[in-house]
Write a protein that holds these residues in place. Sequence first.
Motif, mmCIF file in Angstrom:
data_model
loop_
_atom_site.group_PDB
_atom_site.id
_atom_site.type_symbol
_atom_site.label_atom_id
_atom_site.label_comp_id
_atom_site.label_asym_id
_atom_site.label_seq_id
_atom_site.Cartn_x
_atom_site.Cartn_y
_atom_site.Cartn_z
ATOM 1 N N PRO A 21 74.011 64.570 78.253
ATOM 2 C CA PRO A 21 73.533 63.178 78.284
ATOM 3 C C PRO A 21 72.062 63.070 78.695
ATOM 4 O O PRO A 21 71.333 62.208 78.205
ATOM 5 N N MET A 22 71.648 63.980 79.596
ATOM 6 C CA MET A 22 70.240 63.964 80.019
ATOM 7 C C MET A 22 69.327 64.276 78.826
ATOM 8 O O MET A 22 68.315 63.594 78.609
ATOM 9 N N LEU A 23 69.677 65.284 78.037
ATOM 10 C CA LEU A 23 68.870 65.617 76.861
ATOM 11 C C LEU A 23 68.907 64.494 75.834
ATOM 12 O O LEU A 23 67.895 64.193 75.197
ATOM 13 N N ALA A 24 70.063 63.872 75.670
ATOM 14 C CA ALA A 24 70.169 62.738 74.742
ATOM 15 C C ALA A 24 69.285 61.586 75.218
ATOM 16 O O ALA A 24 68.636 60.908 74.404
ATOM 17 N N GLY A 25 69.245 61.360 76.527
ATOM 18 C CA GLY A 25 68.373 60.317 77.072
ATOM 19 C C GLY A 25 66.907 60.629 76.858
ATOM 20 O O GLY A 25 66.108 59.744 76.529
ATOM 21 N N LEU A 26 66.542 61.895 77.021
ATOM 22 C CA LEU A 26 65.155 62.312 76.811
ATOM 23 C C LEU A 26 64.735 62.102 75.363
ATOM 24 O O LEU A 26 63.713 61.473 75.075
ATOM 25 N N VAL A 27 65.560 62.596 74.443
ATOM 26 C CA VAL A 27 65.231 62.480 73.021
ATOM 27 C C VAL A 27 65.310 61.019 72.571
ATOM 28 O O VAL A 27 64.409 60.506 71.895
ATOM 29 N N GLY A 28 66.393 60.348 72.927
ATOM 30 C CA GLY A 28 66.586 58.958 72.498
ATOM 31 C C GLY A 28 65.556 58.013 73.072
ATOM 32 O O GLY A 28 65.000 57.168 72.357
ATOM 33 N N GLY A 29 65.274 58.133 74.362
ATOM 34 C CA GLY A 29 64.273 57.260 74.999
ATOM 35 C C GLY A 29 62.883 57.481 74.432
ATOM 36 O O GLY A 29 62.146 56.529 74.178
ATOM 37 N N LEU B 6 75.116 62.377 84.826
ATOM 38 C CA LEU B 6 76.213 62.502 83.871
ATOM 39 C C LEU B 6 76.291 63.893 83.232
ATOM 40 O O LEU B 6 77.241 64.187 82.521
ATOM 41 N N GLY B 7 75.280 64.730 83.443
ATOM 42 C CA GLY B 7 75.309 66.093 82.911
ATOM 43 C C GLY B 7 74.079 66.406 82.073
ATOM 44 O O GLY B 7 73.214 65.563 81.825
ATOM 45 N N THR B 8 74.035 67.649 81.621
ATOM 46 C CA THR B 8 72.880 68.142 80.869
ATOM 47 C C THR B 8 72.786 67.520 79.480
ATOM 48 O O THR B 8 71.700 67.124 79.049
ATOM 49 N N CYS C 261 64.387 57.963 81.085
ATOM 50 C CA CYS C 261 65.740 57.858 80.501
ATOM 51 C C CYS C 261 66.555 59.109 80.802
ATOM 52 O O CYS C 261 67.751 59.026 81.105
ATOM 53 N N ALA C 262 65.905 60.267 80.727
ATOM 54 C CA ALA C 262 66.597 61.519 81.035
ATOM 55 C C ALA C 262 67.021 61.558 82.503
ATOM 56 O O ALA C 262 68.145 61.956 82.821
#
Length: 156
Positions: free
Chosen positions: A40-48, A36-38, A29-30
Amino acid sequence: MQLSPAHHDERLTAPRSWWAITALTGLACALMLLPLGTLPMLAGLVGGSALTGLLVSSYGSQRVRVVGGALAAGEARIPVAALGDPEVLDAEEARAWRTYKADTRAFMLMRSYVPTAVRVEITDPADPTPYVYVSTREPQALAAAIRAAKTSPAGV
């Protein structure tokens, strides 16, 4: 408080490898959100990771218990008076009862990552369910707890 000899409590937890898959899903996910940037990447990592972890945890939260004169397997609660003699199934026999020997009317709490199981006939003539199939890592202990609950005084 002393537990009765008919007591059995087991949680069918997901295997460790599934938690590794949870981490890899968060990483995937990250990586999808990396362009899209750092943030959103962290949000994808945590959220996924959190969403996948929640799914794995909820699937592995099924409990098998014999307490209070009843077999509680997942959402089902069956009085031991309505159960026949439990049959301990080794890995090969459990796989057979999960596949070609299975009856569509049976109640089955099965987890494919748990190789052994217990199968108990339903003796209540008003119940159309022929048997209960329960995956367990401790089939001998579960069968012994069901037998002990059947012979103990009501509700102990």
